[in-house]
Each structure stands twice: as structure tokens, then as C-alpha cells.
Motif scaffolding. Structure first.
Motif, PDB file in Angstrom:
ATOM      1  N   ILE A 161      19.263 -37.087  13.208  1.00  0.00           N
ATOM      2  CA  ILE A 161      18.985 -38.159  12.238  1.00  0.00           C
ATOM      3  C   ILE A 161      19.380 -39.510  12.809  1.00  0.00           C
ATOM      4  CG2 ILE A 161      19.701 -39.101   9.996  1.00  0.00           C
ATOM      5  CD1 ILE A 161      19.752 -36.142   9.008  1.00  0.00           C
ATOM      6  N   ASP A 162      20.533 -39.571  13.446  1.00  0.00           N
ATOM      7  CA  ASP A 162      20.977 -40.821  14.061  1.00  0.00           C
ATOM      8  C   ASP A 162      19.974 -41.308  15.105  1.00  0.00           C
ATOM      9  OD1 ASP A 162      23.182 -42.816  14.350  1.00  0.00           O
ATOM     10  OD2 ASP A 162      23.219 -42.015  16.416  1.00  0.00           O
ATOM     11  N   GLU A 163      19.347 -40.381  15.789  1.00  0.00           N
ATOM     12  CA  GLU A 163      18.382 -40.711  16.847  1.00  0.00           C
ATOM     13  C   GLU A 163      17.086 -41.309  16.297  1.00  0.00           C
ATOM     14  OE1 GLU A 163      17.882 -41.201  20.700  1.00  0.00           O
ATOM     15  OE2 GLU A 163      19.568 -39.940  20.092  1.00  0.00           O
ATOM     16  N   VAL A 164      16.721 -40.962  15.059  1.00  0.00           N
ATOM     17  CA  VAL A 164      15.399 -41.351  14.561  1.00  0.00           C
ATOM     18  C   VAL A 164      15.405 -42.279  13.352  1.00  0.00           C
ATOM     19  CG1 VAL A 164      14.391 -39.202  15.432  1.00  0.00           C
ATOM     20  CG2 VAL A 164      15.111 -39.332  13.029  1.00  0.00           C
ATOM     21  N   THR A 165      16.537 -42.483  12.727  1.00  0.00           N
ATOM     22  CA  THR A 165      16.601 -43.200  11.451  1.00  0.00           C
ATOM     23  C   THR A 165      15.907 -44.558  11.459  1.00  0.00           C
ATOM     24  OG1 THR A 165      18.586 -42.063  10.744  1.00  0.00           O
ATOM     25  CG2 THR A 165      18.199 -44.197   9.756  1.00  0.00           C
ATOM     26  N   ASN A 166      16.006 -45.285  12.526  1.00  0.00           N
ATOM     27  CA  ASN A 166      15.460 -46.649  12.552  1.00  0.00           C
ATOM     28  C   ASN A 166      14.079 -46.756  13.192  1.00  0.00           C
ATOM     29  OD1 ASN A 166      17.747 -47.798  11.272  1.00  0.00           O
ATOM     30  ND2 ASN A 166      18.848 -47.630  13.209  1.00  0.00           N
ATOM     31  N   LEU A 167      13.419 -45.622  13.401  1.00  0.00           N
ATOM     32  CA  LEU A 167      12.106 -45.673  14.034  1.00  0.00           C
ATOM     33  C   LEU A 167      11.036 -46.127  13.048  1.00  0.00           C
ATOM     34  CD1 LEU A 167      12.112 -42.413  16.199  1.00  0.00           C
ATOM     35  CD2 LEU A 167      12.580 -44.770  16.929  1.00  0.00           C
ATOM     36  N   THR A 168      10.092 -46.888  13.553  1.00  0.00           N
ATOM     37  CA  THR A 168       8.960 -47.335  12.744  1.00  0.00           C
ATOM     38  C   THR A 168       7.894 -46.234  12.713  1.00  0.00           C
ATOM     39  OG1 THR A 168       7.761 -48.256  14.628  1.00  0.00           O
ATOM     40  CG2 THR A 168       9.355 -49.724  13.492  1.00  0.00           C
ATOM     41  N   GLN A 169       6.953 -46.381  11.814  1.00  0.00           N
ATOM     42  CA  GLN A 169       5.849 -45.421  11.746  1.00  0.00           C
ATOM     43  C   GLN A 169       5.082 -45.396  13.067  1.00  0.00           C
ATOM     44  OE1 GLN A 169       3.257 -45.664   8.301  1.00  0.00           O
ATOM     45  NE2 GLN A 169       1.561 -44.990   9.577  1.00  0.00           N
ATOM     46  N   LYS A 170       4.891 -46.555  13.650  1.00  0.00           N
ATOM     47  CA  LYS A 170       4.182 -46.620  14.936  1.00  0.00           C
ATOM     48  C   LYS A 170       4.940 -45.838  16.007  1.00  0.00           C
ATOM     49  CE  LYS A 170       2.308 -49.883  18.287  1.00  0.00           C
ATOM     50  NZ  LYS A 170       2.130 -51.271  18.678  1.00  0.00           N
ATOM     51  N   GLU A 171       6.254 -45.968  16.024  1.00  0.00           N
ATOM     52  CA  GLU A 171       7.065 -45.225  17.001  1.00  0.00           C
ATOM     53  C   GLU A 171       7.032 -43.728  16.712  1.00  0.00           C
ATOM     54  OE1 GLU A 171      10.382 -48.626  18.108  1.00  0.00           O
ATOM     55  OE2 GLU A 171      10.581 -47.516  16.219  1.00  0.00           O
TER      56      GLU A 171
END
Length: 173
Positions: free
Chosen positions: A31-41
Motif C-alpha cells: 500500500i505504501d508503494e502505490v498509495t500516491n499513484l495517479t490513474q495514468k501511472e
């Protein structure tokens, strides 16, 4: 905050409590690895045969669901369950076209829903359940401990893929 200790949890029996600690640590790091990813990412594809981060996250949830059914209910997926999770289990072309255009909250919700059931079910189990043996259709034995080890192993493996994709994303910016 991520806890970097494997500890027993008084809600569960000893070994199951340690297993829960490992499952929860594994998930917290993901979760820490992906929490701030945008939809594009989340939708980014390295090439035409790769999986997106979003598809990998949904795959992690699918693997955990399958292992719930096998270990807690001692059965295979039924037809409707298989149809719901098939694309995420198999990944590939269909996942590339279907597992996209969703925000990170969608994937985090799916992971959370599946995990909530895992934790609920594990509360009713005792350590001896981990060592109950079964056989695959090809007559190879396995136990419940292995199934839940595999859930962690699969998530950690795909988290490595996610980290690689994130590094490539940085290079493409």
C-alpha cells in the motif's frame, strides 16, 4: 506507519498471529508503494505484453480470494467466482484492456475487502489448521500454511514488478 516486527497477535492463536503479522506487513508495504499513484501511472504499460500496476494490484486481491476459498471452504472457485476473478488471475491481454481507468482507491478497496475476510476467517482457526494436509488433483500434497505463504510470496513478487514499473515511469517523465 509500517511495523517492522513480526509479532503474535492476541486475537489469533500463536502461529496464526505471526502469519497475520507477516500478511499485514506485506500489505502495508504494498500500500505504501502505490498509495500516491495517479490513474495514468496505474494504467502505464511498459510494452505491449506487460501488466499495469493496477492489474497487478487486482491480481494480488484475486490470488488472496482464491486461497480463501481453497483453504477456508476446501473447494475450488464456483463459476460466478471464476468469472469475476478470471481476468485478474490470468492477467495478459484481457487484463490490459479491462483493468484500467480506475483510481488507486478502487484497488485499495478491493485489497481491503478481500483482506478483511481473510482476517475474519483466521480468527476462527487454530495453529493445527495451518498444518492440515490436502492434495492437489495431481496428488501433490500441500497444507494451509503453504497456501498462505504463497499469498505473501505472490504479493511480494508482484510488488517487485510494481517497483520496476515505477522506476521506468520515472525515466519516461
Amino acid at each position: 506507519m509500517i511495523d517492522y516486527r513480526i509479532v503474535e497477535n492476541e486475537i489469533y492463536t500463536g502461529k496464526i498471529g505471526s502469519l497475520v503479522s507477516m500478511l499485514e506487513h506485506t500489505r502495508a508495504v504494498t500500500i505504501d508503494e502505490v498509495t500516491n499513484l495517479t490513474q495514468k501511472e496505474l494504467d502505464y504499460l511498459v510494452d505491449s505484453s506487460s501488466n499495469s500496476i493496477g492489474a497487478l494490484l487486482h491480481h494480488i486481491a484475486a490470488i488472496e480470494f482464491v486461497h480463501q476459498v481453497i483453504s477456508f471452504e476446501e473447494r475450488d472457485l464456483n463459476e460466478s467466482e471464476f468469472m469475476k476473478w478470471k481476468t485478474s488471475l490470468e492477467l495478459g491481454d484481457k487484463a490490459r484492456s479491462e483493468k484500467k481507468n480506475k483510481p488507486v482507491s478502487y484497488y485499495l478497496h478491493e485489497l481491503s475487502e478481500v483482506r478483511e475476510n481473510t482476517l475474519k476467517q483466521l480468527k476462527s482457526k487454530h495453529d493445527s489448521w495451518l498444518f492440515e494436509e490436502h492434495k492437489w488433483p495431481n496428488d501433490v500434497p500441500y497444507n494451509n500454511y503453504y497456501l498462505w505463504f504463497h499469498v505473501m510470496e505472490d504479493e511480494i513478487n508482484h510488488r517487485g514488478q510494481i517497483r520496476s514499473i515505477k522506476r521506468l515511469l520515472l525515466n519516461d517523465k
